[in-house]
Design a protein around this motif. Structure first.
Motif, PDB file in Angstrom:
ATOM      1  N   THR A  15      50.446  86.716  35.206  1.00 31.39           N
ATOM      2  CA  THR A  15      50.341  85.482  35.956  1.00 31.39           C
ATOM      3  C   THR A  15      49.517  84.464  35.173  1.00 31.39           C
ATOM      4  O   THR A  15      48.465  84.809  34.644  1.00 31.39           O
ATOM      5  CB  THR A  15      49.657  85.746  37.318  1.00 31.39           C
ATOM      6  OG1 THR A  15      50.367  86.776  37.978  1.00 31.39           O
ATOM      7  CG2 THR A  15      49.622  84.515  38.176  1.00 31.39           C
ATOM      8  N   PRO A  16      49.950  83.202  35.111  1.00 25.58           N
ATOM      9  CA  PRO A  16      49.147  82.181  34.438  1.00 25.58           C
ATOM     10  C   PRO A  16      47.764  82.058  35.091  1.00 25.58           C
ATOM     11  O   PRO A  16      47.624  82.184  36.315  1.00 25.58           O
ATOM     12  CB  PRO A  16      49.944  80.895  34.640  1.00 25.58           C
ATOM     13  CG  PRO A  16      51.340  81.339  34.931  1.00 25.58           C
ATOM     14  CD  PRO A  16      51.212  82.666  35.613  1.00 25.58           C
ATOM     15  N   PHE A  17      46.747  81.827  34.275  1.00 30.01           N
ATOM     16  CA  PHE A  17      45.364  81.732  34.755  1.00 30.01           C
ATOM     17  C   PHE A  17      45.227  80.744  35.912  1.00 30.01           C
ATOM     18  O   PHE A  17      44.466  80.968  36.846  1.00 30.01           O
ATOM     19  CB  PHE A  17      44.442  81.333  33.594  1.00 30.01           C
ATOM     20  CG  PHE A  17      42.994  81.283  33.960  1.00 30.01           C
ATOM     21  CD1 PHE A  17      42.264  82.444  34.108  1.00 30.01           C
ATOM     22  CD2 PHE A  17      42.346  80.069  34.153  1.00 30.01           C
ATOM     23  CE1 PHE A  17      40.911  82.404  34.454  1.00 30.01           C
ATOM     24  CE2 PHE A  17      41.001  80.019  34.492  1.00 30.01           C
ATOM     25  CZ  PHE A  17      40.292  81.189  34.633  1.00 30.01           C
ATOM     26  N   GLU A  18      45.982  79.642  35.875  1.00 29.58           N
ATOM     27  CA  GLU A  18      45.876  78.615  36.919  1.00 29.58           C
ATOM     28  C   GLU A  18      46.268  79.130  38.302  1.00 29.58           C
ATOM     29  O   GLU A  18      45.910  78.545  39.312  1.00 29.58           O
ATOM     30  CB  GLU A  18      46.765  77.407  36.589  1.00 29.58           C
ATOM     31  CG  GLU A  18      46.431  76.726  35.293  1.00 29.58           C
ATOM     32  CD  GLU A  18      47.066  77.423  34.078  1.00 29.58           C
ATOM     33  OE1 GLU A  18      48.182  77.967  34.180  1.00 29.58           O
ATOM     34  OE2 GLU A  18      46.408  77.445  33.030  1.00 29.58           O
ATOM     35  N   PRO A  27      39.098  81.917  39.979  1.00 26.38           N
ATOM     36  CA  PRO A  27      38.055  82.326  39.039  1.00 26.38           C
ATOM     37  C   PRO A  27      37.446  81.127  38.316  1.00 26.38           C
ATOM     38  O   PRO A  27      38.132  80.131  38.081  1.00 26.38           O
ATOM     39  CB  PRO A  27      38.780  83.241  38.060  1.00 26.38           C
ATOM     40  CG  PRO A  27      40.218  82.935  38.202  1.00 26.38           C
ATOM     41  CD  PRO A  27      40.422  82.392  39.580  1.00 26.38           C
ATOM     42  N   PRO A  28      36.176  81.207  37.992  1.00 29.03           N
ATOM     43  CA  PRO A  28      35.524  80.120  37.260  1.00 29.03           C
ATOM     44  C   PRO A  28      35.999  80.086  35.805  1.00 29.03           C
ATOM     45  O   PRO A  28      36.610  81.038  35.310  1.00 29.03           O
ATOM     46  CB  PRO A  28      34.041  80.467  37.339  1.00 29.03           C
ATOM     47  CG  PRO A  28      33.998  81.924  37.587  1.00 29.03           C
ATOM     48  CD  PRO A  28      35.250  82.286  38.316  1.00 29.03           C
ATOM     49  N   ALA A  29      35.704  78.998  35.138  1.00 25.91           N
ATOM     50  CA  ALA A  29      36.060  78.852  33.729  1.00 25.91           C
ATOM     51  C   ALA A  29      35.346  79.918  32.901  1.00 25.91           C
ATOM     52  O   ALA A  29      34.227  80.322  33.225  1.00 25.91           O
ATOM     53  CB  ALA A  29      35.670  77.463  33.242  1.00 25.91           C
ATOM     54  N   PRO A  30      36.006  80.380  31.833  1.00 23.01           N
ATOM     55  CA  PRO A  30      35.362  81.375  30.961  1.00 23.01           C
ATOM     56  C   PRO A  30      34.038  80.871  30.396  1.00 23.01           C
ATOM     57  O   PRO A  30      33.904  79.692  30.058  1.00 23.01           O
ATOM     58  CB  PRO A  30      36.382  81.580  29.839  1.00 23.01           C
ATOM     59  CG  PRO A  30      37.687  81.158  30.424  1.00 23.01           C
ATOM     60  CD  PRO A  30      37.359  80.065  31.405  1.00 23.01           C
ATOM     61  N   ASN A  31      33.065  81.743  30.340  1.00 17.88           N
ATOM     62  CA  ASN A  31      31.734  81.465  29.783  1.00 17.88           C
ATOM     63  C   ASN A  31      30.954  80.391  30.539  1.00 17.88           C
ATOM     64  O   ASN A  31      30.038  79.796  29.994  1.00 17.88           O
ATOM     65  CB  ASN A  31      31.828  81.098  28.297  1.00 17.88           C
ATOM     66  CG  ASN A  31      32.473  82.197  27.499  1.00 17.88           C
ATOM     67  OD1 ASN A  31      32.124  83.357  27.645  1.00 17.88           O
ATOM     68  ND2 ASN A  31      33.438  81.850  26.681  1.00 17.88           N
ATOM     69  N   SER A  32      31.306  80.150  31.792  1.00 15.17           N
ATOM     70  CA  SER A  32      30.581  79.170  32.602  1.00 15.17           C
ATOM     71  C   SER A  32      29.459  79.871  33.370  1.00 15.17           C
ATOM     72  O   SER A  32      29.453  81.101  33.505  1.00 15.17           O
ATOM     73  CB  SER A  32      31.531  78.504  33.599  1.00 15.17           C
ATOM     74  OG  SER A  32      31.974  79.457  34.551  1.00 15.17           O
TER      75      SER A  32
END
Length: 50
Positions: A15-18, A27-32
């Motif tokens: 599934t696309p991340f969006e 889910p939050p943005a990576p490394n946030s």
């Protein structure tokens, strides 16, 4: 599993991340900071858009 206090989810798809949601939360943005909190708490939670 729940009776032992474990939380789990299984999903098999590309599934696309969006389109991801975990327990109803995007889910939050990576490394946030929000992703760091998710990892520390080991569960999804509400957060502001990063």
């Amino acid at each position: 599993m729940a009776g032992r206090g474990h939380r789990w989810e299984l999903h098999v798809d590309e599934t696309p991340f969006e389109l991801w949601t975990l327990d109803g939360f995007r889910p939050p943005a990576p490394n946030s900071p929000a992703e760091l909190r998710w990892r520390q708490e080991n569960r999804p939670s509400a957060h502001d858009a990063d």
